[in-house]
Enzyme design. Structure first.
Site, PDB file in Angstrom:
ATOM      1  N   HIS A   6      43.107  27.236  41.945  1.00  0.00           N
ATOM      2  CA  HIS A   6      43.112  26.770  43.408  1.00  0.00           C
ATOM      3  C   HIS A   6      42.141  27.158  44.085  1.00  0.00           C
ATOM      4  CE1 HIS A   6      45.253  30.631  43.712  1.00  0.00           C
ATOM      5  NE2 HIS A   6      44.599  30.680  44.975  1.00  0.00           N
ATOM      6  N   HIS A  41      39.981  45.573  34.905  1.00  0.00           N
ATOM      7  CA  HIS A  41      41.249  45.246  34.466  1.00  0.00           C
ATOM      8  C   HIS A  41      41.121  45.785  33.086  1.00  0.00           C
ATOM      9  CE1 HIS A  41      43.552  42.222  32.134  1.00  0.00           C
ATOM     10  NE2 HIS A  41      44.627  42.945  32.682  1.00  0.00           N
TER      11      HIS A  41
END
Length: 298
Positions: A198, A134
């Site tokens: 998470h 990215h």
């Protein structure tokens, strides 16, 4: 430099992001042409499909746009998007609140105009040994402040220490001329930003990242931003060259698909650029081009 209209600076930044886009698109198509042996060498080399994106303001006025360039099903790249855009308008209440909380700009309520330009790239590879990647760089302006942001990070599903070391070394080499304090600071920032709370893990092996970067010297900050962009191809392409011919197993492809699930979760839940693009009415396909073509959750 005060946050006046900055017309010349905006034009220069927008032109630079477009130039960087053109260089990357050409380089990636050259990679496709060079894949004459190994996996997928028997399929036609991939080419980018280019679509113009347009954005309308609240009253239907022209609010800018850009180019969405996506390659699918290539020899080396399974899916890669290279987007560039320059947009303007007024921030909605939700975006104003987020910006005031982050930047402390109470004047946004009275004058919520904004201008933004940048390049955003995400590449998902055919070969699970070749890392996904990215990169983005951008400039943001309001009547109250201006700043730059961006960086790049490597996302292998099968890590090779040599690739990680090379990727980081190229980032450092491009940042050090601007001050040796930049690389360790931006590396730590990337480690924090590209973390998936998470899942209690990073989404990749890091890179560099900055946001809200404004020293008050626009030329200096723009030069730093340009070198973040210039670092990308020499950091990433040698990793592709080293891994693209390696054979893989079904189990390794499965590992890649599961890893892509992490990437999708991060971009949909945490990524600030994704949230901003959707909240300001930018083309949804362009905003979500970062999502992988296939992913798996187990």
């Amino acid at each position: 430099m005060a946050a006046d209209e900055m017309t010349e600076q905006k034009a220069r930044a927008s032109a630079w992001f477009r130039t960087l886009r053109d260089e990357i698109v050409a380089a990636f198509e050259e990679v496709e042409d060079a894949q004459e042996s190994g996996p997928f060498a028997d399929v036609p080399p991939g080419r980018f499909e280019v679509t113009e994106t347009r954005r309308k303001g609240a009253e239907g006025e022209d609010a800018g746009g850009g180019l969405m360039s996506v390659m699918r099903g290539g020899r080396v790249f399974e899916k890669v998007g290279v987007n560039v855009s320059t947009v303007q308008g007024t921030l909605g209440e939700k975006a104003q609140a987020a910006m005031m909380a982050r930047k402390g700009l109470p004047g946004m309520v009275d004058d919520p105009r904004f201008w933004a330009s940048g390049i955003s790239l995400v590449a998902h590879m055919q070969n699970p040994h070749t890392p996904a990647v990215h990169m983005n760089t951008r400039m943001f302006w309001t009547p109250h402040a201006w700043w730059f942001g961006g960086g790049s990070d490597l996302n292998p599903c099968i890590e090779y220490e040599a690739d990680t070391a090379h990727f980081h070394a190229m980032q450092k080499a491009h940042l050090d001329p601007h001050g040796e304090e930049h690389y360790p600071r931006l590396k730590d920032w990337a480690d924090d930003y590209f973390y998936i709370p998470h899942r209690h893990r990073a989404r990749g092996v890091g890179g560099i990242f900055m946001d809200d970067h404004c020293t008050g010297d626009w030329e200096c900050d723009f030069a730093l931003t340009q070198d973040i962009g210039r670092a990308f191809l020499p950091a990433f392409l040698p990793c592709v060259e080293a891994r693209r011919d390696l054979p893989w197993t079904e189990a390794e492809k499965d590992t890649q698909l599961v890893h892509r699930g992490l990437y999708a979760e991060y971009n949909l839940v945490y990524d600030r650029g994704t949230k901003f693009g959707l909240e300001t009415g930018h083309d949804a396909n362009a905003v979500l081009m970062s999502l992988p073509p296939m992913a798996k959750w187990v």
